[in-house]
Design a protein around this motif. Structure first.
Motif, short mmCIF file in Angstrom:
data_model
loop_
_atom_site.label_atom_id
_atom_site.label_comp_id
_atom_site.label_asym_id
_atom_site.label_seq_id
_atom_site.Cartn_x
_atom_site.Cartn_y
_atom_site.Cartn_z
N ASP A 57 0.84 -1.20 0.00
CA ASP A 57 0.00 0.00 0.00
C ASP A 57 0.87 1.25 0.00
O ASP A 57 1.80 1.38 0.82
CB ASP A 57 -0.91 0.00 1.23
CG ASP A 57 -1.79 1.24 1.28
OD1 ASP A 57 -2.75 1.32 0.49
OD2 ASP A 57 -1.50 2.13 2.11
N THR A 58 0.58 2.17 -0.89
CA THR A 58 1.42 3.36 -1.09
C THR A 58 1.56 4.17 0.19
O THR A 58 2.68 4.50 0.62
CB THR A 58 0.83 4.24 -2.20
OG1 THR A 58 0.82 3.49 -3.42
CG2 THR A 58 1.66 5.50 -2.39
N ALA A 59 0.44 4.51 0.81
CA ALA A 59 0.48 5.35 2.01
C ALA A 59 1.19 4.64 3.17
O ALA A 59 2.01 5.24 3.88
CB ALA A 59 -0.93 5.75 2.42
N THR A 60 0.88 3.37 3.36
CA THR A 60 1.46 2.61 4.47
C THR A 60 2.97 2.45 4.30
O THR A 60 3.75 2.65 5.25
CB THR A 60 0.79 1.23 4.58
OG1 THR A 60 -0.62 1.40 4.71
CG2 THR A 60 1.31 0.46 5.77
N VAL A 61 3.39 2.12 3.10
CA VAL A 61 4.82 1.92 2.83
C VAL A 61 5.59 3.22 3.05
O VAL A 61 6.65 3.23 3.69
CB VAL A 61 5.01 1.40 1.39
CG1 VAL A 61 6.46 1.54 0.96
CG2 VAL A 61 4.57 -0.05 1.28
N GLN A 62 5.06 4.32 2.55
CA GLN A 62 5.76 5.59 2.71
C GLN A 62 5.79 6.04 4.16
O GLN A 62 6.81 6.54 4.66
CB GLN A 62 5.13 6.69 1.85
CG GLN A 62 5.98 7.94 1.82
CD GLN A 62 5.32 9.10 1.12
OE1 GLN A 62 5.17 10.18 1.71
NE2 GLN A 62 4.95 8.93 -0.14
N PHE A 63 4.68 5.86 4.88
CA PHE A 63 4.63 6.25 6.29
C PHE A 63 5.63 5.43 7.11
O PHE A 63 6.32 5.97 7.99
CB PHE A 63 3.22 6.09 6.83
CG PHE A 63 3.06 6.54 8.26
CD1 PHE A 63 3.10 7.88 8.58
CD2 PHE A 63 2.88 5.61 9.28
CE1 PHE A 63 2.96 8.30 9.91
CE2 PHE A 63 2.73 6.02 10.60
CZ PHE A 63 2.78 7.37 10.91
N ASP A 64 5.72 4.14 6.84
CA ASP A 64 6.69 3.30 7.55
C ASP A 64 8.11 3.79 7.31
O ASP A 64 8.92 3.86 8.24
CB ASP A 64 6.55 1.85 7.08
CG ASP A 64 5.31 1.17 7.64
OD1 ASP A 64 4.75 1.69 8.61
OD2 ASP A 64 4.91 0.12 7.09
N HIS A 65 8.41 4.13 6.06
CA HIS A 65 9.76 4.59 5.72
C HIS A 65 10.06 5.92 6.42
O HIS A 65 11.17 6.13 6.91
CB HIS A 65 9.89 4.74 4.20
CG HIS A 65 11.31 4.88 3.74
ND1 HIS A 65 12.29 3.97 4.02
CD2 HIS A 65 11.92 5.87 3.00
CE1 HIS A 65 13.44 4.36 3.48
NE2 HIS A 65 13.23 5.52 2.87
N ARG A 66 9.08 6.78 6.49
CA ARG A 66 9.27 8.06 7.19
C ARG A 66 9.55 7.82 8.68
O ARG A 66 10.50 8.39 9.24
CB ARG A 66 8.02 8.94 7.05
CG ARG A 66 7.76 9.50 5.68
CD ARG A 66 6.61 10.50 5.74
NE ARG A 66 6.22 11.00 4.43
CZ ARG A 66 5.62 12.17 4.23
NH1 ARG A 66 5.33 12.94 5.27
NH2 ARG A 66 5.29 12.58 3.02
N CYS A 67 8.74 7.00 9.30
CA CYS A 67 8.90 6.74 10.73
C CYS A 67 10.23 6.08 11.04
O CYS A 67 10.90 6.41 12.04
CB CYS A 67 7.75 5.88 11.25
SG CYS A 67 6.16 6.73 11.27
N LEU A 68 10.64 5.14 10.21
CA LEU A 68 11.93 4.49 10.41
C LEU A 68 13.08 5.48 10.25
O LEU A 68 14.08 5.41 10.98
CB LEU A 68 12.09 3.33 9.42
CG LEU A 68 11.25 2.09 9.71
CD1 LEU A 68 11.29 1.12 8.53
CD2 LEU A 68 11.74 1.39 10.98
N ALA A 69 12.94 6.42 9.31
CA ALA A 69 13.97 7.44 9.13
C ALA A 69 14.07 8.33 10.36
O ALA A 69 15.17 8.65 10.84
CB ALA A 69 13.67 8.27 7.88
N TYR A 70 12.91 8.76 10.88
CA TYR A 70 12.93 9.58 12.09
C TYR A 70 13.59 8.82 13.24
O TYR A 70 14.40 9.38 13.99
CB TYR A 70 11.50 9.96 12.51
CG TYR A 70 10.72 10.74 11.47
CD1 TYR A 70 11.35 11.59 10.56
CD2 TYR A 70 9.33 10.64 11.41
CE1 TYR A 70 10.63 12.29 9.62
CE2 TYR A 70 8.59 11.35 10.47
CZ TYR A 70 9.25 12.17 9.57
OH TYR A 70 8.53 12.87 8.64
#
Length: 287
Positions: free
Chosen positions: A178-191
């Motif tokens: 899922d586009t939104a889920t994948v991107q949100f996970d990547h953002r949170c992991l980066a933070y």
């Protein structure tokens, strides 16, 4: 890929055949060559998925998907490449700095390195997980959506992610497709990677680390933070090719820094007092 394999295999064969390499080193290098050969097959397996219906690999994305390689196989190819890279860099560092005692010259420095390394390992796992989540962003074209920051359009937390979390057993594919889920996970992991590397650096600053180890630990949050900023810029500019490639290269730079940190934090296998004495004796002999 074939050229890189040849440049690696030919010198290896010459040096091993001439008896220049010791058996353990020759065995490790041969293992790295085997990983490189397997990487070619993983790459072919990945490319082959692009010739198949994308619905076969990402069914949650619906019908009439644009042809592309499977994000799962793209992640496998990226993971295999990073594994090979880690092996090459670690072996190179070991050849350049075979003895940890040359870095940690006192018992206090050895004790400090032990404590920092204990915390550095989970930080390394988190940064590694962030790197491995990147191919799912690329493989799902997730960088071409939600091109805003810090919010994702109007949401701090996308509803798709909340739906996936509420039923992880039935919607586990959302975390990879899922586009939104994948991107949100990547953002949170980066933070989380930035915060954890900052915490590691702050903790190391309170201990009597050797100067070489302290400088490398202090460099880690700089590279991780720069990579996050580059990722944000790439997203806001709708992933131009130049920034996309730079972001991928930045991931390799972060991994390289992390490897140097972990290698620098190695401690001697001898007891602390004996190791410190050996390091002091080596320093006196060098002088």
């Amino acid at each position: 890929g074939r050229g890189a394999g040849l440049y690696f295999a030919a010198p290896l064969a010459i040096f091993a055949g001439g008896g220049i390499l010791r058996a353990p080193l020759a065995l490790r290098l041969t293992g790295l060559l085997g990983l490189g050969i397997s990487q070619a097959f993983v790459g072919w397996w990945m490319v082959r998925s692009g010739l198949e219906a994308p619905e076969k690999h990402t069914p949650t994305a619906g019908a009439n998907q644009r042809p592309r390689v499977s994000p799962y196989r793209l992640a496998s190819h990226w993971t295999a490449a990073l594994t090979l890279y880690v092996g090459c860099v670690w072996q190179s560092l070991t050849l350049l700095r075979p003895s940890p005692a040359a870095i940690h010259g006192t018992a206090e420095a050895i004790s400090a390195a032990t404590k920092v390394r204990r915390l550095a390992l989970p930080v390394a796992a988190l940064v590694g997980l962030t790197l491995l989540s990147g191919p799912f962003v690329a493989g799902n074209d997730a960088g071409h959506a939600y091109n805003t920051w810090p919010k994702m359009i109007d949401d701090w937390v996308p509803p798709e992610w909340l739906q996936a979390v509420q039923a992880p057993l039935t919607r586990w594919r959302y975390f990879f497709e899922d586009t939104a889920t994948v991107q949100f996970d990547h953002r949170c992991l980066a933070y989380a990677s930035v915060l954890s590397s900052l915490a590691l650096s702050a903790y190391a600053a309170t201990l009597p680390l050797a100067p070489g180890a302290a400088s490398m630990v202090g460099l880690l949050p700089v590279t991780v933070g720069a990579q996050m900023c580059l990722g944000i810029a790439t997203l806001l500019l709708y992933v131009p090719i130049e920034l996309g490639v730079a972001h991928q290269a930045g991931g390799v730079a972060v991994l390289t820094t992390l490897l140097v940190v972990l290698h620098t934090l190695r401690v001697p296998a001898l007891p602390l007092a004996a190791a410190a004495a050996a390091a002091a004796a080596a320093a006196v002999a060098a002088a």
